[in-house]
Structure formats: structure tokens, C-alpha cells
Design a protein around this motif. Structure first.
Motif, PDB file in Angstrom:
ATOM      1  N   SER A 135       0.830  -1.203   0.000  1.00  0.00           N
ATOM      2  CA  SER A 135       0.000   0.000   0.000  1.00  0.00           C
ATOM      3  C   SER A 135       0.869   1.259   0.000  1.00  0.00           C
ATOM      4  O   SER A 135       0.525   2.256  -0.642  1.00  0.00           O
ATOM      5  N   THR A 136       1.992   1.229   0.695  1.00  0.00           N
ATOM      6  CA  THR A 136       2.912   2.366   0.690  1.00  0.00           C
ATOM      7  C   THR A 136       3.478   2.580  -0.708  1.00  0.00           C
ATOM      8  O   THR A 136       3.539   3.715  -1.203  1.00  0.00           O
ATOM      9  N   SER A 196       0.923   6.509  -7.089  1.00  0.00           N
ATOM     10  CA  SER A 196      -0.151   7.470  -7.363  1.00  0.00           C
ATOM     11  C   SER A 196       0.337   8.914  -7.281  1.00  0.00           C
ATOM     12  O   SER A 196      -0.210   9.785  -7.950  1.00  0.00           O
ATOM     13  N   LYS A 197       1.375   9.161  -6.481  1.00  0.00           N
ATOM     14  CA  LYS A 197       1.928  10.507  -6.361  1.00  0.00           C
ATOM     15  C   LYS A 197       3.053  10.761  -7.358  1.00  0.00           C
ATOM     16  O   LYS A 197       3.646  11.829  -7.371  1.00  0.00           O
ATOM     17  N   GLU A 224       2.138   1.605  -3.576  1.00  0.00           N
ATOM     18  CA  GLU A 224       1.058   2.052  -4.462  1.00  0.00           C
ATOM     19  C   GLU A 224       0.767   3.535  -4.243  1.00  0.00           C
ATOM     20  O   GLU A 224       0.467   4.257  -5.194  1.00  0.00           O
ATOM     21  N   ASN A 225       0.878   3.992  -3.001  1.00  0.00           N
ATOM     22  CA  ASN A 225       0.697   5.410  -2.707  1.00  0.00           C
ATOM     23  C   ASN A 225       1.764   6.229  -3.418  1.00  0.00           C
ATOM     24  O   ASN A 225       1.484   7.278  -3.994  1.00  0.00           O
ATOM     25  N   ARG A 226       3.007   5.764  -3.402  1.00  0.00           N
ATOM     26  CA  ARG A 226       4.097   6.457  -4.091  1.00  0.00           C
ATOM     27  C   ARG A 226       3.851   6.492  -5.597  1.00  0.00           C
ATOM     28  O   ARG A 226       4.127   7.496  -6.245  1.00  0.00           O
TER      29      ARG A 226
END
Length: 57
Positions: free
Chosen positions: A4-5, A11-12, A7-9
């Protein structure tokens, strides 16, 4: 938590995702790809953290 970390990166725009078969690989974007200069992200550079996730399904 690691996936999840990462995937967050993605998306940013601070990481890139690529798939090879069922494996998913995360990497830093190419230099000069329109990203701002920041301190390295420990989640992407920690050798103890696996950057490969298996897609289930």
C-alpha cells in the motif's frame, strides 16, 4: 503495508510500477521525468523491504 505504501508512491508519481507475468515490480522514476527533487524515500531504498509483490487472483 509495504504494497500500500508503494502504491501510494506510484499514485503521487514518486515511483513506477511494472508487471512481468504475475510479479509486480516498483522502481524510482527516471531522472528528469518531471518529478521534483526530494529526499530519497526510505520505503523504496530499504534493502530489507521487498519490492516485489505477487498478484493473487
Amino acid at each position: 503495508m509495504v504494497r500500500s505504501t508503494l502504491e501510494n508512491r506510484v499514485s503521487k508519481g514518486r515511483a513506477e510500477r511494472s508487471r512481468q507475468g504475475r510479479a509486480v515490480f516498483y522502481s524510482l522514476p527516471a531522472a528528469g521525468a518531471g518529478t521534483s527533487v526530494e529526499a530519497p524515500d526510505p520505503a523504496l531504498s530499504d534493502p530489507a523491504v521487498s519490492t516485489e509483490s505477487q498478484v493473487t487472483g
